[in-house]
Design an enzyme around this catalytic site. Structure first.
Site, PDB file in Angstrom:
ATOM      1  N   ASP A   1      -3.385   1.895   9.834  1.00  0.00           N
ATOM      2  CA  ASP A   1      -3.079   3.186   9.218  1.00  0.00           C
ATOM      3  C   ASP A   1      -3.689   3.289   7.822  1.00  0.00           C
ATOM      4  O   ASP A   1      -4.214   4.333   7.449  1.00  0.00           O
ATOM      5  CB  ASP A   1      -1.562   3.397   9.149  1.00  0.00           C
ATOM      6  CG  ASP A   1      -1.009   3.872  10.484  1.00  0.00           C
ATOM      7  OD1 ASP A   1      -1.643   4.768  11.079  1.00  0.00           O
ATOM      8  OD2 ASP A   1       0.011   3.354  10.939  1.00  0.00           O
TER       9      ASP A   1
ATOM     10  N   CYS B   1      -1.320  -7.418   8.973  1.00  0.00           N
ATOM     11  CA  CYS B   1      -0.935  -7.381  10.386  1.00  0.00           C
ATOM     12  C   CYS B   1      -1.666  -6.283  11.156  1.00  0.00           C
ATOM     13  O   CYS B   1      -1.403  -6.069  12.322  1.00  0.00           O
ATOM     14  CB  CYS B   1       0.574  -7.220  10.537  1.00  0.00           C
ATOM     15  SG  CYS B   1       1.188  -5.659   9.899  1.00  0.00           S
TER      16      CYS B   1
HETATM   17  C1  PEP Z   1      -1.038  -0.776  11.091  1.00  0.00           C
HETATM   18  O1  PEP Z   1      -0.974   0.433  10.838  1.00  0.00           O
HETATM   19  O2  PEP Z   1      -1.965  -1.520  10.713  1.00  0.00           O
HETATM   20  C2  PEP Z   1       0.002  -1.413  11.904  1.00  0.00           C
HETATM   21  C3  PEP Z   1       0.048  -2.714  12.062  1.00  0.00           C
HETATM   22  O3  PEP Z   1       0.887  -0.590  12.517  1.00  0.00           O
HETATM   23  P1  PEP Z   1       0.552   0.264  13.841  1.00  0.00           P
HETATM   24  O4  PEP Z   1      -0.804  -0.173  14.324  1.00  0.00           O
HETATM   25  O5  PEP Z   1       1.624  -0.031  14.813  1.00  0.00           O
HETATM   26  O6  PEP Z   1       0.565   1.658  13.335  1.00  0.00           O
HETATM   27 MG    MG Z   2       0.882   1.530  11.179  1.00  0.00          MG
END
Ligand code: PEP
Ligand code: MG
Length: 588
Positions: free
Chosen positions: A458, A505
């Protein structure tokens, strides 16, 4: 001659198998011509589909009868009446016979006609009937397509999943044992569908717009998830080429796997914790706990999305305990419900939003519905009695949101203490850094959290103003942009100054070309889909911490993404290839 279509490489690997079309909406349906001899077969299919939907509605009614009010269960009686209306059935049959169209097309046309009639009526109740009709149509088409699909999948044959889009909720449709690849018309490398595909280890290509229009179920195709190519009508030469590539890939995997059980440390002794991202409880069974430092991101929303209603506190406790057992006593970071955006909850009514990605999602939604947050955090706290659990808040924009969550957590700890329920009173609370403004107020926030985790999927989409689900701008979604690297540098520096751990992450944590840069920027925990862990570990074991720092320092000063990519190619890729060809040895 084969046809090669270029899309976006979404999950690595090669797959060769027949395509099976998956349609889940009324808009995208299979179409074919029916001659006079074929009409009866279509009419029989209609009868079978009606029986199947009837059975489904009955069992849904039964399942819900204990959970919702009696009068609400009757909603399904209205649907049943439409399904068994003789006029409706006759109209569909007439459409098939008069126009020589297949049943799916006839259904679509008849429903559109009925809808027009209902929509023009004065009574709001009658206008509501249009929604029931649409729903019945959708259920009939789903039943029909599922029957067609089992022709190809029921006898245990391998297949390629083809659809307009692969949504997180579609994961339940997959026959995991036989799905070999995924190809979709829409989506991006960082869409949640792509994340799931990587996590399941299924080669995928997205953004092949014509896939549903120019192919049919049963046609042999090749998915090249490394190059982002789909080969239709492959020649013997194509098949030989890709079979060879598959064999080479297995060789590479074997070499990479040699480091599987070795420690994740640079040659000069810098340890980096490599953790797993987990999307569902089912993945826990295949987790190799000996090779991971913990679960760095448990995306709890996927378990919520697979269900028909909110899981109760007890059900959540059971799920989180299972996650902790699955992690073999290592820490588990539970991210609170991150729905909204491209992750809707079928049973939770969310408003239509023009920009859902900038809308009501993550912690914003949970703070507006505190019951959801209370139940979830209480369940995590109860599970935390088993070992080391952490709570991670998604989509945080400001310090005040964290203050409110901290209050919820403190109050729940107090309640559990007062009532003598086992829990970890010292449970750590962290935030996802994925909203750009948060980076600039991190110093204010760090004193009230225990750790931060950078959600680059994001964060990059917001920094570059590029939708992670839009294949038209997919080329612009490039985390190697120097602006992104500088922000990552700033986050790591702020966390280090406050003495708080920072992990990554987002998907770049599992991209081995990124590993030396992230280590050089100061990150000591990376959480990724387990499939990428051996490659990342190999990279980590190939560069000293000093070399990583030097590479990162040069990369952040570069003037363009292209320059950064060149650096990666010339200095990181080269070493990787030397290792794979056996001309470089990594010390044990
Ligand atoms: C991210 O945004 O990098 C994340 C780990 O969350 P998601 O991909 O679930 O939005
Ligand atoms: Mg995210």
């Amino acid at each position: 001659m084969s046809r090669k279509l270029k899309g976006i490489a979404a999950a690595p690997g090669v797959a060769i198998a027949p395509i099976v079309h998956f349609h889940t909406t009324l808009d995208h349906i299979p179409t074919w011509q029916v001659g006079p001899d074929g009409v009866q077969a279509e009419v029989s299919r209609l009868g079978a589909a009606i029986d199947e939907v009837t059975a489904g509605l009955h069992s849904l009614q039964q399942e819900l009868s204990s959970a919702i009010a009696k009068q609400d269960v009757r909603i399904y009686d209205a649907q049943m009446a439409i399904l068994h209306d003789p006029t409706f059935k006759r109209d569909v049959e007439n459409e098939i016979a008069a126009h020589g169209v297949n049943l799916e097309v006839a259904l679509q046309r008849v429903i559109a006609r009925y809808e027009g009639v209902f929509a023009a009526m004065d009574s709001p109740a009658m206008r509501e009937r249009a929604a029931d009709l649409r729903d019945i149509g959708r259920q009939l088409v789903v039943a029909l397509v599922a029957t067609e699909r089992t022709k190809y999948t029921a006898d245990g044959r391998d297949y390629l999943f083809a659809a307009e889009e692969f949504l997180p909720s579609d994961a339940g449709l997959l026959d995991r044992e036989h799905i070999r690849g995924i190809v979709t018309a829409h989506g991006g490398k960082y869409s949640h569908g792509a994340i799931l595909a990587r996590s399941l280890g299924i080669p995928s290509v997205v953004g092949i717009e014509e896939i549903m229009l120019t192919t049919s179920t049963g046609a042999l195709a090749i998915v090249d998830g490394d190059a982002g190519i789909v080969v239709l009508e492959p020649t013997q030469e194509d098949l030989d080429h890709y079979e060879r590539q598959l064999r080479e890939q297995r060789d590479i995997e074997r070499r990479v796997a040699e480091v599987r059980l070795q420690s994740s440390v640079t040659p000069d002794g810098t340890h980096v914790r490599l953790c797993a991202n987990v999307e569902g409880v089912r993945e826990l069974d295949s987790l190799e706990t000996g090779t991971i430092a913990g679960i760095g991101l448990f995306r709890t929303e996927f378990a919520f999305m697979e269900r028909r209603q909110f899981p109760t506190e007890e059900e959540q406790v059971a799920m989180y305990r299972r996650a902790m057992q699955g992690a073999g006593g290592k820490p588990v970071t539970f991210r609170t419900l991150d729905v909204g955006g491209d992750k809707p909850l079928g049973y939770f009514r969310m408003p239509e939003e023009r920009n859902p990605v900038l809308g009501w999602r993550g912690i914003r939604l949970c703070l507006d519905w505190p019951d959801i947050l209370y139940t979830q955090i209480r369940a995590i706290l109860r599970a935390s009695a088993l070992g080391h659990a952490r709570v991670l808040l998604p989509m945080v924009t400001s310090r005040s949101e964290v203050v409110r969550c901290r209050e919820v957590l403190d109050q729940l700890v107090q309640d559990l203490r007062d009532t003598g329920v086992a829990h970890d009173a010292e449970i750590e609370l962290g935030v996802m850094v994925e909203v750009p403004a948060l980076v600039h107020v991190l110093e204010d926030l760090l004193p009230i959290v225990d750790f931060v985790s950078v959600g680059t999927n994001d964060l990059v989409q917001y920094l570059l103003a590029v939708d992670r689900d839009n294949q038209r701008v997919a080329k612009m979604y490039d985390p190697f942009h120097p602006g992104v690297l500088r922000v990552l540098q700033q986050i790591a520096a702020s966390a280090a100054a406050a003495g708080k751990p920072a992990s990554v992450c987002g998907e770049i944590a599992g991209d081995h070309w990124f590993t030396p840069l992230l280590v050089g920027l100061g990150y000591r925990e990376l959480s990724m889909a387990p499939v990428f862990l051996p490659r990342v570990k190999l990279m980590l074991r190939s560069f000293t911490a000093d070399e990583c720092r030097d590479l990162a320092a040069r990369a952040v000063l570069m003037k363009s993404t292209r320059e950064v990519r060149r650096l990666v190619q010339e200095e990181i890729q080269v070493r990787w290839e030397r290792f794979l060809t056996g001309s470089a040895e990594v010390d044990a």
